[in-house]
Scaffold this motif. Structure first.
Motif, PDB file in Angstrom:
ATOM      1  N   PHE A   4     -27.484   2.302  -3.639  1.00 38.34           N
ATOM      2  CA  PHE A   4     -27.798   1.875  -5.000  1.00 38.34           C
ATOM      3  C   PHE A   4     -26.541   1.313  -5.654  1.00 38.34           C
ATOM      4  O   PHE A   4     -25.443   1.837  -5.470  1.00 38.34           O
ATOM      5  CB  PHE A   4     -28.346   3.076  -5.783  1.00 38.34           C
ATOM      6  CG  PHE A   4     -28.678   2.778  -7.209  1.00 38.34           C
ATOM      7  CD1 PHE A   4     -29.575   1.775  -7.549  1.00 38.34           C
ATOM      8  CD2 PHE A   4     -28.086   3.526  -8.238  1.00 38.34           C
ATOM      9  CE1 PHE A   4     -29.886   1.513  -8.880  1.00 38.34           C
ATOM     10  CE2 PHE A   4     -28.392   3.271  -9.566  1.00 38.34           C
ATOM     11  CZ  PHE A   4     -29.291   2.268  -9.892  1.00 38.34           C
TER      12      PHE A   4
ATOM     13  N   VAL B 105     -26.077   8.889 -11.757  1.00 34.02           N
ATOM     14  CA  VAL B 105     -26.409   7.598 -12.371  1.00 34.02           C
ATOM     15  C   VAL B 105     -26.111   7.528 -13.867  1.00 34.02           C
ATOM     16  O   VAL B 105     -25.825   6.451 -14.403  1.00 34.02           O
ATOM     17  CB  VAL B 105     -27.905   7.272 -12.114  1.00 34.02           C
ATOM     18  CG1 VAL B 105     -28.332   5.995 -12.812  1.00 34.02           C
ATOM     19  CG2 VAL B 105     -28.184   7.185 -10.609  1.00 34.02           C
ATOM     20  N   LEU B 159     -32.128   4.175 -14.706  1.00 37.07           N
ATOM     21  CA  LEU B 159     -32.897   5.236 -14.057  1.00 37.07           C
ATOM     22  C   LEU B 159     -34.287   5.338 -14.661  1.00 37.07           C
ATOM     23  O   LEU B 159     -34.454   5.301 -15.875  1.00 37.07           O
ATOM     24  CB  LEU B 159     -32.155   6.575 -14.237  1.00 37.07           C
ATOM     25  CG  LEU B 159     -32.690   7.798 -13.482  1.00 37.07           C
ATOM     26  CD1 LEU B 159     -32.661   7.573 -11.973  1.00 37.07           C
ATOM     27  CD2 LEU B 159     -31.864   9.045 -13.840  1.00 37.07           C
ATOM     28  N   GLU B 187     -32.963  -4.304  -9.151  1.00 39.18           N
ATOM     29  CA  GLU B 187     -32.238  -3.494  -8.153  1.00 39.18           C
ATOM     30  C   GLU B 187     -31.152  -2.644  -8.798  1.00 39.18           C
ATOM     31  O   GLU B 187     -30.577  -1.780  -8.148  1.00 39.18           O
ATOM     32  CB  GLU B 187     -31.669  -4.387  -7.051  1.00 39.18           C
ATOM     33  CG  GLU B 187     -30.658  -5.408  -7.519  1.00 39.18           C
ATOM     34  CD  GLU B 187     -30.134  -6.273  -6.366  1.00 39.18           C
ATOM     35  OE1 GLU B 187     -29.292  -7.141  -6.639  1.00 39.18           O
ATOM     36  OE2 GLU B 187     -30.560  -6.064  -5.203  1.00 39.18           O
ATOM     37  N   THR B 189     -31.898  -0.655 -11.209  1.00 38.79           N
ATOM     38  CA  THR B 189     -32.616   0.509 -11.742  1.00 38.79           C
ATOM     39  C   THR B 189     -33.035   1.400 -10.584  1.00 38.79           C
ATOM     40  O   THR B 189     -33.724   0.954  -9.660  1.00 38.79           O
ATOM     41  CB  THR B 189     -33.876   0.073 -12.513  1.00 38.79           C
ATOM     42  OG1 THR B 189     -33.482  -0.767 -13.594  1.00 38.79           O
ATOM     43  CG2 THR B 189     -34.638   1.286 -13.044  1.00 38.79           C
ATOM     44  N   LEU B 190     -32.615   2.639 -10.637  1.00 33.12           N
ATOM     45  CA  LEU B 190     -32.986   3.593  -9.592  1.00 33.12           C
ATOM     46  C   LEU B 190     -34.317   4.239  -9.955  1.00 33.12           C
ATOM     47  O   LEU B 190     -34.479   4.784 -11.052  1.00 33.12           O
ATOM     48  CB  LEU B 190     -31.910   4.668  -9.451  1.00 33.12           C
ATOM     49  CG  LEU B 190     -32.157   5.700  -8.339  1.00 33.12           C
ATOM     50  CD1 LEU B 190     -31.988   5.069  -6.965  1.00 33.12           C
ATOM     51  CD2 LEU B 190     -31.203   6.890  -8.474  1.00 33.12           C
ATOM     52  N   ASN B 217     -32.636   1.355  -4.178  1.00 32.92           N
ATOM     53  CA  ASN B 217     -32.860   1.828  -5.546  1.00 32.92           C
ATOM     54  C   ASN B 217     -34.116   2.690  -5.668  1.00 32.92           C
ATOM     55  O   ASN B 217     -34.695   2.801  -6.750  1.00 32.92           O
ATOM     56  CB  ASN B 217     -32.927   0.640  -6.522  1.00 32.92           C
ATOM     57  CG  ASN B 217     -34.137  -0.244  -6.292  1.00 32.92           C
ATOM     58  OD1 ASN B 217     -34.587  -0.358  -5.144  1.00 32.92           O
ATOM     59  ND2 ASN B 217     -34.648  -0.866  -7.337  1.00 32.92           N
ATOM     60  N   ALA B 240     -34.264   8.371   1.043  1.00 33.08           N
ATOM     61  CA  ALA B 240     -33.594   7.193   0.489  1.00 33.08           C
ATOM     62  C   ALA B 240     -32.936   6.420   1.622  1.00 33.08           C
ATOM     63  O   ALA B 240     -32.974   6.837   2.781  1.00 33.08           O
ATOM     64  CB  ALA B 240     -32.552   7.618  -0.537  1.00 33.08           C
ATOM     65  N   THR B 244     -27.664   5.462  -0.137  1.00 39.32           N
ATOM     66  CA  THR B 244     -28.038   6.184  -1.354  1.00 39.32           C
ATOM     67  C   THR B 244     -28.097   7.687  -1.091  1.00 39.32           C
ATOM     68  O   THR B 244     -27.624   8.491  -1.906  1.00 39.32           O
ATOM     69  CB  THR B 244     -29.389   5.653  -1.883  1.00 39.32           C
ATOM     70  OG1 THR B 244     -29.208   4.295  -2.285  1.00 39.32           O
ATOM     71  CG2 THR B 244     -29.897   6.460  -3.068  1.00 39.32           C
TER      72      THR B 244
END
Lengths: 373, 373
Positions: A4, B105, B159, B187, B189-190, B217, B240, B244
């Motif tokens: 990420f 994050v 997030l 991309e 934003t997780l 993400n 993930a 990540t």
């Protein structure tokens, strides 16, 4: 490797470190089973039989979350220690509590005082919150109380870590020196007094509970992982003023405790007879380790813990070679301190006689092979 | 109450909240034992017999720390899901993982998108890291994918949290809508795709593993606490990309897992036959709850989870009174959503027939007494 893109700058700056490589990982790396697990200061003597019964009983309730207030364990500890349950915070081992304490106090860039060569997991948590470590050297293999205090004052540090007895050296200060240190600290500096090994220390080592329990800037951390033989249960606790203890409730994972683990801890605390037995066995095992060291021309350091640091009389490479050979050639897992001058030593955990026998048999062989190399 | 003076400003601003009051605390407050524990979405059906055997076997090793690499559990999950162990992070339940993800994050002030009335423990972690919640209303008792996406874009949020199936409403979106949502996200934003209840959902609800596993993400969180019946063991996992997933290693408590709990999870995963049995029982129990609700003039909502949200047709005070009376008068522990309009509902976890019988007997009595009041 695709990750990420927007982790925080602090996270992006951190390495994916492990504070310690676990014994199972060492087994996998070396392709060899461990025959003597005497490196992580666990208790090979195990928990009490009464604890195993409690685990079996609790097993059928493992479909339930643990009580997020940890009421029963807190009250058992409070009765045992003669304090209020409000003085206690419970966490997933001291490691978990240390992470929480750092988070409570440290903003990026803040100085954190500890000893150079002290507990790596504490340092890991400090790095993880962006703190700046200020490390004071050990003096004569003990944490230097005057040096720690001077560093705190020089840096105006909000946090200082001090383990008594100490890990990795096994050394200790008497209670009165610890209390004196705590009282000399500014009230704007939080002292973590890590007492993971308090049960195995000589009488007069841990300060009385009363002597520090009213100080809002002192948190004492203790655990069921060492003398109580429950490292895998992950139950630690912190002693503090009610106001300071309550801060944990702002950030902890309230439903984070393992239900069987908490039941095991309550049973372990109730079985003080077993604890007394184990303390004798730990003491005997310390003597055994010291004897093995001396028989091989090495110098065991005095220890108030469930391990013995052994001075191998040469440099870190030599100590490292002993650690490596014991594992590679004999399946004996021990560890060693991470920095000079402590890393002239190896660190051996107490354990059952059978594992000591393996050590006694292997060490001469390892030293001989290193001398020949 | 006397507390340390120098906690961080963020910590000082936080309340000492508990996201949920635990059933044991309710018992202590009310001075009444719980007869039917059907409020925390635990599984009263319990874990498999094979899991209890694994717990008993692991008990004798609880003096050892768990493997900090969680090698065996990761590899078992990897084989089960057809992915690499590098795609997996292990944590102390989804709650623990959520806290870590927020920490990875969120910096103070950063916007975090979720649904208004969504999982309170996630909100707790966001608050604990100083994040700013941006909550999108449910639409027709479902999380609003379009609303969540619009909020993400409007706020440039790093997030977003989305549970599928949803808690507390039990509603769900089909896999293709979830994938569409994930693909529409920037991309930067997780997405936390919380799949705590994925096992109990209709086929076609959880997206295939392949459909999301290459997206840096997206983190999918899953648990052994629900269908597997191991809430007290505290074992959750995240899926993930390797990059990540590795971020967890920068901050997690490496020695934080309970050894017996991990052994229980491995055994539970191996016993898919038992899981299938339990899924039938959960489904049957959902029908039973729905039937009890209807028989009392209440409206059960469709559910893909191990609980049923029941629309009581009036306001929050009425639903609250039902929850309170069930506990006070009958020892039946249930919960309810926290905000309007969801809080017109009560939320009842599936469980053994005996507990359903208690509910069936108690509910008419409670409704009658409230009508008379």
């Amino acid at each position: 490797m695709s990750a990420f893109l927007r982790f925080t700058p602090l996270i992006q700056s951190l390495p994916a470190t492990v504070p310690f490589v676990g014994p199972e990982a060492i087994e996998r790396q070396r392709g060899r089973r461990i025959a003597a697990r005497i490196g992580a200061n666990e208790s090979g003597f195990g928990p009490a039989g009464s604890v195993l019964v409690a685990i079996e009983t609790a097993a059928s309730e493992t479909w339930k979350y643990a009580d997020p207030e940890n009421h029963d364990l807190k009250h058992a500890l409070a009765a045992h220690l003669g304090i209020s349950a409000a003085n206690i915070a419970i966490g997933e081992g001291i490691d978990g509590l240390l992470g929480q304490i750092v988070r409570l106090v440290i903003e990026p860039g803040a100085p954190v005082v500890t000893s150079f060569g002290g507990y790596p997991t504490f340092n890991y948590h400090v790095a993880g919150h962006g703190g700046r470590l200020v490390a004071t050297p050990y003096v004569d293999d003990r944490e230097d109380l005057e040096g720690l205090l001077a560093a705190v004052k020089r840096e105006n540090a909000p946090l200082v870590y001090f383990a008594n007895p100490d890990n990795p050296m096994g050394s200790w200060w008497p209670a009165e020196r610890v209390v004196e240190f705590a009282e000399a600290l500014p009230e704007t500096t939080l002292l973590i007094l890590d007492e993971a090994y308090c049960e195995t220390a000589p009488a007069g080592t841990p300060p009385s509970i009363e002597s520090l329990i009213d100080k809002p800037n002192v948190i004492r951390t203790r655990t069921f992982s060492k003398a109580y033989g429950l490292a895998g249960s992950r139950v630690g606790y912190a002693l503090a003023t009610p106001g300071t203890a309550q801060a944990f409730d702002k950030i902890r994972n309230h439903f984070g405790m393992n239900r069987i683990g908490v039941a095991a801890a309550i049973a372990a605390l109730a079985d003080q007879d077993y604890l007394k037995e184990v303390l004798v066995r730990i003491s005997t095992s310390r003597e055994r380790i010291a004897g093995i060291a001396r028989a091989n021309g090495l110098v065991p350091l005095p220890s108030a813990t469930n391990f013995v640091a052994v001075d191998c009389g040469r440099d870190a490479a030599y100590a490292r070679a002993i650690v490596d050979r014991l594992m590679s050639d004999h399946g004996i897992f021990i560890r060693m301190p991470g920095v000079a001058p402590l890393n002239r030593c190896i660190r051996i955990s107490t354990g059952p006689e059978g594992e000591m026998d393996l050590l006694a048999a292997a060490l001469p062989d390892v030293l001989k092979s290193l001398a020949a190399a």
